[in-house]
Scaffold this motif. Structure first.
Motif, PDB file in Angstrom:
ATOM      1  N   ASP A 101      -0.101  -1.498  -9.108  1.00 28.15           N
ATOM      2  CA  ASP A 101       0.062  -2.471  -8.025  1.00 28.15           C
ATOM      3  C   ASP A 101      -0.432  -1.949  -6.687  1.00 28.15           C
ATOM      4  O   ASP A 101      -0.171  -0.805  -6.312  1.00 28.15           O
ATOM      5  N   GLY A 102      -1.116  -2.806  -5.963  1.00 30.83           N
ATOM      6  CA  GLY A 102      -1.431  -2.561  -4.570  1.00 30.83           C
ATOM      7  C   GLY A 102      -2.556  -1.578  -4.344  1.00 30.83           C
ATOM      8  O   GLY A 102      -3.359  -1.265  -5.212  1.00 30.83           O
ATOM      9  N   SER A 103      -2.605  -1.083  -3.110  1.00 27.57           N
ATOM     10  CA  SER A 103      -3.609  -0.110  -2.694  1.00 27.57           C
ATOM     11  C   SER A 103      -3.006   1.284  -2.799  1.00 27.57           C
ATOM     12  O   SER A 103      -1.938   1.548  -2.234  1.00 27.57           O
ATOM     13  N   ILE A 104      -3.695   2.168  -3.503  1.00 28.43           N
ATOM     14  CA  ILE A 104      -3.233   3.542  -3.672  1.00 28.43           C
ATOM     15  C   ILE A 104      -4.123   4.455  -2.837  1.00 28.43           C
ATOM     16  O   ILE A 104      -5.324   4.573  -3.095  1.00 28.43           O
ATOM     17  N   LEU A 105      -3.539   5.086  -1.833  1.00 32.22           N
ATOM     18  CA  LEU A 105      -4.256   6.012  -0.961  1.00 32.22           C
ATOM     19  C   LEU A 105      -3.626   7.385  -1.145  1.00 32.22           C
ATOM     20  O   LEU A 105      -2.416   7.499  -1.338  1.00 32.22           O
ATOM     21  N   THR A 106      -4.426   8.420  -1.083  1.00 29.00           N
ATOM     22  CA  THR A 106      -3.949   9.723  -1.526  1.00 29.00           C
ATOM     23  C   THR A 106      -3.999  10.756  -0.393  1.00 29.00           C
ATOM     24  O   THR A 106      -4.232  10.423   0.769  1.00 29.00           O
ATOM     25  N   GLY A 107      -3.764  12.012  -0.762  1.00 28.37           N
ATOM     26  CA  GLY A 107      -3.668  13.061   0.241  1.00 28.37           C
ATOM     27  C   GLY A 107      -4.886  13.178   1.125  1.00 28.37           C
ATOM     28  O   GLY A 107      -4.775  13.406   2.341  1.00 28.37           O
ATOM     29  N   LEU A 108      -6.076  13.024   0.549  1.00 27.83           N
ATOM     30  CA  LEU A 108      -7.292  13.097   1.361  1.00 27.83           C
ATOM     31  C   LEU A 108      -7.381  11.926   2.339  1.00 27.83           C
ATOM     32  O   LEU A 108      -7.956  12.052   3.419  1.00 27.83           O
ATOM     33  N   SER A 109      -6.804  10.770   1.974  1.00 26.64           N
ATOM     34  CA  SER A 109      -6.745   9.627   2.898  1.00 26.64           C
ATOM     35  C   SER A 109      -5.825   9.950   4.074  1.00 26.64           C
ATOM     36  O   SER A 109      -6.122   9.611   5.226  1.00 26.64           O
ATOM     37  N   ILE A 110      -4.692  10.597   3.769  1.00 30.42           N
ATOM     38  CA  ILE A 110      -3.754  10.996   4.824  1.00 30.42           C
ATOM     39  C   ILE A 110      -4.459  11.901   5.829  1.00 30.42           C
ATOM     40  O   ILE A 110      -4.228  11.835   7.035  1.00 30.42           O
ATOM     41  N   ARG A 111      -5.343  12.729   5.337  1.00 32.33           N
ATOM     42  CA  ARG A 111      -6.063  13.669   6.203  1.00 32.33           C
ATOM     43  C   ARG A 111      -7.261  13.025   6.910  1.00 32.33           C
ATOM     44  O   ARG A 111      -7.865  13.660   7.788  1.00 32.33           O
ATOM     45  N   ARG A 112      -7.583  11.783   6.561  1.00 30.02           N
ATOM     46  CA  ARG A 112      -8.781  11.147   7.106  1.00 30.02           C
ATOM     47  C   ARG A 112      -8.477   9.958   8.013  1.00 30.02           C
ATOM     48  O   ARG A 112      -9.175   9.731   9.006  1.00 30.02           O
ATOM     49  N   SER A 118       0.856  -1.185   0.000  1.00 28.33           N
ATOM     50  CA  SER A 118       0.000   0.000   0.000  1.00 28.33           C
ATOM     51  C   SER A 118       0.890   1.232   0.000  1.00 28.33           C
ATOM     52  O   SER A 118       1.971   1.226   0.588  1.00 28.33           O
ATOM     53  N   VAL A 119       0.404   2.296  -0.638  1.00 26.89           N
ATOM     54  CA  VAL A 119       1.152   3.551  -0.640  1.00 26.89           C
ATOM     55  C   VAL A 119       0.213   4.709  -0.323  1.00 26.89           C
ATOM     56  O   VAL A 119      -0.941   4.723  -0.746  1.00 26.89           O
ATOM     57  N   TYR A 120       0.725   5.665   0.460  1.00 30.81           N
ATOM     58  CA  TYR A 120       0.041   6.934   0.713  1.00 30.81           C
ATOM     59  C   TYR A 120       0.793   8.009  -0.054  1.00 30.81           C
ATOM     60  O   TYR A 120       2.007   8.184   0.138  1.00 30.81           O
ATOM     61  N   LEU A 121       0.093   8.714  -0.922  1.00 30.07           N
ATOM     62  CA  LEU A 121       0.712   9.714  -1.783  1.00 30.07           C
ATOM     63  C   LEU A 121       0.438  11.109  -1.232  1.00 30.07           C
ATOM     64  O   LEU A 121      -0.719  11.541  -1.158  1.00 30.07           O
ATOM     65  N   ALA A 122       1.491  11.805  -0.843  1.00 35.04           N
ATOM     66  CA  ALA A 122       1.367  13.167  -0.330  1.00 35.04           C
ATOM     67  C   ALA A 122       1.365  14.147  -1.493  1.00 35.04           C
ATOM     68  O   ALA A 122       2.177  14.032  -2.421  1.00 35.04           O
ATOM     69  N   SER A 123       0.446  15.131  -1.411  1.00 36.99           N
ATOM     70  CA  SER A 123       0.313  16.077  -2.523  1.00 36.99           C
ATOM     71  C   SER A 123       0.805  17.480  -2.174  1.00 36.99           C
ATOM     72  O   SER A 123       0.818  18.354  -3.035  1.00 36.99           O
ATOM     73  N   VAL A 144     -15.363  12.608   1.116  1.00 42.01           N
ATOM     74  CA  VAL A 144     -14.630  11.978   0.016  1.00 42.01           C
ATOM     75  C   VAL A 144     -13.141  11.875   0.340  1.00 42.01           C
ATOM     76  O   VAL A 144     -12.529  12.816   0.841  1.00 42.01           O
ATOM     77  N   HIS A 145     -12.577  10.706   0.089  1.00 46.10           N
ATOM     78  CA  HIS A 145     -11.120  10.597  -0.067  1.00 46.10           C
ATOM     79  C   HIS A 145     -10.875   9.613  -1.202  1.00 46.10           C
ATOM     80  O   HIS A 145     -11.645   8.674  -1.392  1.00 46.10           O
ATOM     81  N   ILE A 146      -9.848   9.857  -1.989  1.00 48.80           N
ATOM     82  CA  ILE A 146      -9.685   9.134  -3.253  1.00 48.80           C
ATOM     83  C   ILE A 146      -8.751   7.939  -3.084  1.00 48.80           C
ATOM     84  O   ILE A 146      -7.597   8.073  -2.659  1.00 48.80           O
ATOM     85  N   LEU A 147      -9.273   6.764  -3.424  1.00 46.32           N
ATOM     86  CA  LEU A 147      -8.544   5.505  -3.381  1.00 46.32           C
ATOM     87  C   LEU A 147      -8.575   4.865  -4.759  1.00 46.32           C
ATOM     88  O   LEU A 147      -9.546   5.012  -5.504  1.00 46.32           O
ATOM     89  N   PHE A 148      -7.508   4.124  -5.072  1.00 43.56           N
ATOM     90  CA  PHE A 148      -7.455   3.334  -6.303  1.00 43.56           C
ATOM     91  C   PHE A 148      -7.009   1.919  -5.937  1.00 43.56           C
ATOM     92  O   PHE A 148      -6.133   1.734  -5.096  1.00 43.56           O
ATOM     93  N   LYS A 149      -7.597   0.942  -6.611  1.00 44.33           N
ATOM     94  CA  LYS A 149      -7.116  -0.435  -6.462  1.00 44.33           C
ATOM     95  C   LYS A 149      -7.484  -1.214  -7.717  1.00 44.33           C
ATOM     96  O   LYS A 149      -8.655  -1.247  -8.114  1.00 44.33           O
ATOM     97  N   GLN A 150      -6.487  -1.797  -8.361  1.00 45.05           N
ATOM     98  CA  GLN A 150      -6.746  -2.549  -9.580  1.00 45.05           C
ATOM     99  C   GLN A 150      -7.214  -3.951  -9.239  1.00 45.05           C
ATOM    100  O   GLN A 150      -6.596  -4.653  -8.434  1.00 45.05           O
ATOM    101  N   ALA A 151      -8.312  -4.354  -9.853  1.00 47.04           N
ATOM    102  CA  ALA A 151      -8.851  -5.696  -9.646  1.00 47.04           C
ATOM    103  C   ALA A 151      -8.113  -6.694 -10.537  1.00 47.04           C
ATOM    104  O   ALA A 151      -7.334  -6.321 -11.419  1.00 47.04           O
ATOM    105  N   ALA A 152      -8.383  -7.973 -10.312  1.00 44.32           N
ATOM    106  CA  ALA A 152      -7.671  -9.029 -11.030  1.00 44.32           C
ATOM    107  C   ALA A 152      -7.912  -8.971 -12.536  1.00 44.32           C
ATOM    108  O   ALA A 152      -7.057  -9.394 -13.321  1.00 44.32           O
ATOM    109  N   ASP A 153      -9.062  -8.429 -12.962  1.00 44.55           N
ATOM    110  CA  ASP A 153      -9.371  -8.367 -14.398  1.00 44.55           C
ATOM    111  C   ASP A 153      -8.786  -7.130 -15.082  1.00 44.55           C
ATOM    112  O   ASP A 153      -9.047  -6.890 -16.265  1.00 44.55           O
ATOM    113  N   GLY A 154      -8.035  -6.319 -14.346  1.00 45.40           N
ATOM    114  CA  GLY A 154      -7.423  -5.131 -14.925  1.00 45.40           C
ATOM    115  C   GLY A 154      -8.233  -3.862 -14.741  1.00 45.40           C
ATOM    116  O   GLY A 154      -7.730  -2.766 -15.010  1.00 45.40           O
TER     117      GLY A 154
END
Length: 387
Positions: free
Chosen positions: A237-248, A86-91, A276-286
Motif C-alpha cells: 500500500d501507498g508510497s514507500i520511501l527508504t533511507g536514501l530518500s530520507i537523506r535526499r 506514504s511511509v519513510y523507512l529508516a534503516s 539513486v534513492h530507492i522508491l516503491f509504489k504498486q500500480a493498479a495492476d499489481g
C-alpha cells in the motif's frame, strides 16, 4: 481581433493542466494547446507519488493544497486517486533520528504523521526485510495516482464538466503580444487569440523564446525507473520511501541533525554518483514501480544525457531494492527514463513578457505533488483575483 479565449495554456502536462483547471473554476474561457496527441513528458514518466511530506515548508503547503484538490476532483470523477499514505523507512540510527525530528516539525506544522515501530512497519508492509528496517514515519493523508492515466482522466473531467477546449497535435511556433492580448501561430498556420497565455511546455519553450531559454538556469534531470510484472496475491500500500530518500528529500534539510549526518556520507558511493534513492509504489495492476536515479545536464545541453538506459544503474537499483523488500518477483516488464526540467538557483522558472505572456516551467520533481496547489495561487496572481 477579439480574443477567442481568456487564457490559452501551451503544454498539457500536469502543471499546465492545473493552471487551466483553476482558470476554469473562475469561469474563464480556457484552451490548452498540446503539440502531441497527448502529453509525453514528466507528467506520465513518474511514480505517481503525491508526497508533500518530502518537500520544504513552502512547497509542502502547495502539496497539501494539492491533496485537497485531488480528493475533491476524485469525489466527482475517477482520476485514479488512492489515499493509501506514504511511509519513510529508516534503516539505521541516523535515519531514525531524522524521522523523529521530522515528526516534531510536522506536529508544529499541523501536518499529520505517525512514527511506526520496527514491528509495525513489518506488519504493515509485506516482504519488508527485518534486517533493513529500524522504524518508519507514516503520512496517512497522502495519495498515489496512476501517472499514465491521471492526466487524461483529469482533462476528460475538465472537458465534460468545466468547458475546457483541448487542442492536440498542434505545435505553436510563434507567440507575441498584440493590442488586445496575445496572438499564437501554429506550424499549420492557424492563429489563436487570447487575453493571456501561460507557457508550460517544459524546456521546449526554447523554440518560442530561444534567447531567454539559453540565458536561463534551467537544467534537465534524467531519471531511470522500472516496473515489475504484476505481483500475484501481494499488496504493497501507498508510497514507500527508504533511507536514501530520507537523506535526499528537502523536508529533512530542515531537521537539526541533517547537516552533520550528510557530512558523514561517502561522496564516492554509487548512490551518490548516480543520484539513486530507492522508491516503491504498486500500480493498479499489481506491478511495482521502483527506482530511481538522477543525472543532470544544462537544459541547452540536455542531449548530453543520452537516449539510452544505463543497465549498470538499473542493476544497482534492483540489488538495493532487494535489500529492502522481498517482492514475490523482481521480473522487470518495463524500463524507461523521465526527463524533468528544473532550475539550479530557484524552485521554479517564471518569466513574464508584456504582462500577458507567462512562462512557467522547471518545477522539477515537484510537479505531480505540488502543481495543483501552486497553480491555484499563480492563477490568482496572474488574473489579480483572490479566493
Amino acid at each position: 481581433m477579439k480574443p477567442m479565449y481568456d487564457l490559452i495554456v501551451v503544454g498539457s502536462g500536469v502543471l499546465g493542466t492545473f493552471h487551466a483547471y483553476h482558470a476554469l473554476k473562475k469561469g474563464l474561457r480556457v484552451a490548452i494547446i498540446e503539440k502531441d496527441k497527448m502529453p509525453k513528458g514528466a507528467t506520465i514518466q513518474n511514480f505517481g507519488q503525491v508526497v508533500p511530506s518530502g518537500m520544504d515548508s513552502k512547497w509542502q503547503a502547495y502539496g497539501r493544497e494539492s491533496l485537497a484538490i485531488y480528493k475533491e476532483i476524485q469525489s466527482q470523477f475517477d482520476i485514479s486517486i488512492r489515499q493509501n499514505g506514504s511511509v519513510y523507512l529508516a534503516s539505521n540510527e541516523e535515519e531514525m533520528q531524522l524521522i523523529e525530528e521530522l515528526a516534531q516539525i510536522n506536529q508544529s506544522n499541523q501536518y499529520q504523521s505517525h512514527l511506526l515501530t520496527k514491528q509495525e512497519c513489518l506488519d504493515k508492509y509485506p516482504g519488508l526485510r527485518s534486517d533493513y528496517v529500524k522504524a518508519g514515519l507514516f503520512f496517512p493523508e497522502e495519495v498515489t495516482v496512476e501517472p499514465r492515466t491521471m492526466i487524461y482522466r483529469l482533462q476528460e473531467f475538465m472537458i465534460q464538466n468545466m468547458g475546457l477546449k483541448l487542442i492536440t497535435n498542434t505545435s505553436i511556433i510563434n507567440c507575441e503580444s498584440t493590442p488586445s492580448g496575445v496572438s499564437l501561430s501554429s506550424a499549420a498556420n492557424e492563429e489563436f487569440i487570447a487575453s493571456k497565455v501561460i507557457i508550460c511546455n517544459g524546456n521546449e519553450f526554447k523554440n518560442l523564446f530561444p534567447k531567454l531559454f539559453n540565458e536561463s538556469d534551467l537544467e534537465v534531470s534524467k531519471l531511470q525507473m522500472m516496473q515489475t510484472k504484476p505481483q500475484q496475491n501481494y499488496t504493497l500500500d501507498g508510497s514507500i520511501l527508504t533511507g536514501l530518500s530520507i537523506r535526499r528529500y528537502e523536508a529533512f534539510y530542515e531537521c537539526p541533525s541533517f547537516k552533520s549526518i550528510k557530512s558523514n556520507e561517502d561522496p564516492n558511493s554509487l548512490e551518490k554518483k548516480w543520484g539513486v534513492h530507492i522508491l516503491f509504489k504498486q500500480a493498479a495492476d499489481g506491478s511495482v514501480i521502483l527506482g530511481d536515479s538522477h543525472q543532470y545536464a544544462d537544459a541547452k545541453n540536455s542531449d548530453d544525457l543520452g537516449f539510452d538506459l544505463d543497465m549498470d544503474i538499473d542493476n544497482f537499483m534492483i540489488e538495493e531494492a532487494k535489500k529492502i523488500i522481498d517482492l514475490p518477483n523482481y521480473e522487470i516488464q518495463n524500463r524507461w527514463y523521465g526527463l524533468y526540467s528544473q532550475c539550479k538557483t530557484k524552485d521554479v522558472f517564471e518569466h513574464t513578457i508584456d504582462n500577458n505572456i507567462h512562462i512557467i516551467t522547471g518545477i522539477g520533481g515537484k510537479g505531480m505533488t505540488a502543481s495543483a496547489g501552486f497553480s491555484k495561487e499563480n492563477i490568482n496572481k496572474i488574473f489579480n483575483t483572490k479566493e
